[in-house]
Design a protein around this motif. Structure first.
Motif, short mmCIF file in Angstrom:
data_model
loop_
_atom_site.label_atom_id
_atom_site.label_comp_id
_atom_site.label_asym_id
_atom_site.label_seq_id
_atom_site.Cartn_x
_atom_site.Cartn_y
_atom_site.Cartn_z
N HIS A 1 0.56 -1.08 -0.23
CA HIS A 1 0.59 -0.18 -0.35
C HIS A 1 0.88 0.85 0.01
N GLY A 2 0.51 2.32 0.09
CA GLY A 2 0.66 3.90 -0.36
C GLY A 2 0.45 4.82 -0.61
N LEU A 3 0.32 6.22 -0.14
CA LEU A 3 -0.29 7.05 -0.73
C LEU A 3 0.82 8.08 -1.58
N ALA A 4 -0.44 8.19 -2.71
CA ALA A 4 -0.14 8.77 -4.06
C ALA A 4 -1.13 10.10 -3.93
N MET A 5 -0.26 11.06 -4.79
CA MET A 5 -1.05 12.31 -5.47
C MET A 5 -1.41 12.56 -6.37
N ILE A 6 -3.09 12.40 -6.98
CA ILE A 6 -4.07 11.72 -7.99
C ILE A 6 -4.35 12.80 -8.20
N ARG A 7 -4.96 13.41 -9.55
CA ARG A 7 -5.07 14.31 -10.59
C ARG A 7 -6.32 14.14 -10.71
N LEU A 8 -7.22 14.23 -10.00
CA LEU A 8 -8.53 13.78 -9.59
C LEU A 8 -9.59 13.25 -11.95
N GLU A 9 -9.10 14.22 -12.34
CA GLU A 9 -9.89 14.38 -13.63
C GLU A 9 -8.79 12.95 -14.04
N ARG A 10 -8.18 12.53 -14.34
CA ARG A 10 -7.46 11.73 -14.92
C ARG A 10 -7.66 9.63 -13.75
N VAL A 11 -8.47 9.90 -12.75
CA VAL A 11 -9.06 8.41 -12.90
C VAL A 11 -10.27 8.04 -12.55
N GLU A 12 -11.35 9.04 -13.36
CA GLU A 12 -12.26 9.13 -13.61
C GLU A 12 -12.82 7.59 -13.75
N GLY A 13 -14.29 7.16 -14.12
CA GLY A 13 -13.85 5.61 -15.34
C GLY A 13 -13.73 4.58 -14.48
N ASP A 14 -12.92 3.56 -15.11
CA ASP A 14 -12.22 2.19 -15.22
C ASP A 14 -10.86 2.83 -15.65
N ALA A 15 -10.03 3.61 -15.11
CA ALA A 15 -9.20 3.96 -15.63
C ALA A 15 -8.11 2.87 -15.30
N GLU A 16 -7.25 2.33 -16.07
CA GLU A 16 -5.97 1.22 -15.27
C GLU A 16 -4.97 2.51 -15.13
N LEU A 17 -4.66 2.28 -14.01
CA LEU A 17 -3.09 2.97 -13.76
C LEU A 17 -2.09 1.96 -13.39
N SER A 18 -0.95 2.58 -13.70
CA SER A 18 0.45 1.69 -13.37
C SER A 18 1.57 2.68 -12.80
N ALA A 19 2.41 2.13 -12.28
CA ALA A 19 3.81 2.97 -11.88
C ALA A 19 4.51 1.83 -12.07
N GLY A 20 5.63 1.89 -12.70
CA GLY A 20 7.08 1.00 -13.08
C GLY A 20 6.43 0.03 -13.86
N ASP A 21 6.43 -1.55 -12.96
CA ASP A 21 6.08 -2.57 -13.63
C ASP A 21 4.38 -2.89 -12.91
N ALA A 22 4.23 -2.15 -11.78
CA ALA A 22 2.94 -2.63 -10.91
C ALA A 22 1.65 -2.30 -11.25
N LYS A 23 0.46 -2.78 -11.08
CA LYS A 23 -0.63 -2.15 -11.48
C LYS A 23 -0.95 -1.29 -10.15
N ILE A 24 -1.65 -0.44 -10.09
CA ILE A 24 -1.89 0.99 -9.19
C ILE A 24 -3.67 0.84 -9.57
N THR A 25 -4.13 0.86 -7.64
CA THR A 25 -5.84 0.68 -7.80
C THR A 25 -5.78 1.62 -6.48
N VAL A 26 -7.06 2.84 -6.72
CA VAL A 26 -6.76 4.14 -6.01
C VAL A 26 -7.46 3.77 -5.05
N SER A 27 -8.08 4.15 -4.37
CA SER A 27 -9.21 4.06 -3.10
C SER A 27 -9.73 5.73 -2.31
N VAL A 28 -10.93 5.25 -1.94
CA VAL A 28 -11.03 7.34 -1.73
C VAL A 28 -12.13 6.13 -0.45
N PRO A 29 -11.37 7.37 0.68
CA PRO A 29 -11.21 6.98 1.79
C PRO A 29 -12.75 7.13 2.53
#
Length: 304
Positions: A266-294
């Protein structure tokens, strides 16, 4: 079986502010309302640059009728606490307030787990505070799910056994922290760059918009009332090789954010909200990233 754990936080320091002007002195500097701090209520706030950018965050406790305690980042070699102490001393001017670094007198402890607050006989109200063995116990002023923070005089750790708490470690604590989306000072906030409202300070009780002026207030207020929050610090789940802090998060060929910290998967990331709308598929390096909203995070209405 009780689920109550504790972890020593050697990365924290304690500064005492005493004297008749202690409250008015801090009130003009800190983002939160120092006048609300009492023996029953602790608080969380930040010291900003005059331009409204992050310098330090900390907790404030009532020690006695003449003193407040600031619990802050210590830094790898004590440099962060020393910088805060120097900054406070610079702004003290003629205020009748005395500053002293009393880090060596206290252990700072995080108490967490689903039974932590009941074990400490604390109501699940952020900031709820009481005395404990010549020290202080307080529900984390940011979020009750974080558990409690305890300041105990050195060599008083038997108090943890007395409440049935099992010793844990600082990494386990930080994994819990990032999963809840809670920042840890300069680990995730950029000094002289970060803006409080992008990092949850409003929802986490770190800003009072009704108090009088404090240093950096103008940018903080403008960010809120003009609806300028377009990025947020949010929890991420990492599936794959853990990327380093500072690694961009990509949505295709567009940067959607940047990783601020990694603890386990797990981690924390500064996310650009307009870039993660819908079913965005995110990655960082070779890892898949899933963002959650507490649940505690309040996103702008036009954000995902």
């Amino acid at each position: 079986m009780s689920e109550t754990f504790y972890a020593l936080l050697p990365d924290r320091a304690v500064i005492r502010v005493s004297g008749p002007d202690r409250v008015s002195f801090l009130q003009g500097l800190v983002s939160n309302n120092i006048e609300t701090i009492s023996a029953e209520k602790s608080g969380y706030g930040a010291l900003l640059t005059p331009q409204g950018k992050f310098l330090f965050d900390f907790f404030v406790y009532h020690q006695d009728e003449d003193s407040l305690l600031i619990e802050c980042e210590r830094g790898e070699n004590g440099e962060r606490a020393a910088e805060l102490f120097k900054k406070l001393r610079m702004y003290k001017l003629r205020a009748k307030a005395e500053l002293s670094d009393i880090t060596d007198s206290y252990d700072v402890i995080a108490v967490f787990g689903k039974d932590a607050l009941s074990a400490l006989s604390l109501d699940a109200t952020p900031g709820a505070t009481a005395h404990m063995a010549d020290g202080i116990k307080a529900v984390d002023p940011r979020l009750a799910e974080m558990g409690a923070r305890v300041l105990l005089p050195k060599n008083a750790l038997t108090e943890m056994a007395a409440i049935g708490a099992e010793e844990s470690d600082i990494e386990t604590y930080h994994q819990m922290r990032v999963s809840l989306g809670i920042p840890n000072g300069s680990e995730e906030l950029e000094i002289e760059k970060s803006i409080l409202l992008e990092n949850g300070f409003e929802e986490l009780g770190g800003v009072d918009f009704k108090k009088g002026c404090y240093m950096g207030q103008e940018l903080t207020a403008r960010t809120k009332y003009r609806g300028l929050v377009r990025k947020r610090l949010l929890p991420i789940k990492i599936d794959g090789p853990a990327p380093d802090a500072g690694t961009p998060i990509m949505n295709g060929d567009k940067e959607a954010g940047i990783i601020r910290s990694v603890h386990g998967d797990h981690g924390l990331a500064m996310i650009r909200l307009e870039r993660v709308e819908g079913d965005a598929e995110l990655s960082a390096g070779d890892a898949k990233i899933t963002v959650s909203v507490p649940d505690w995070v309040q996103l702008p209405e036009n954000a995902a």
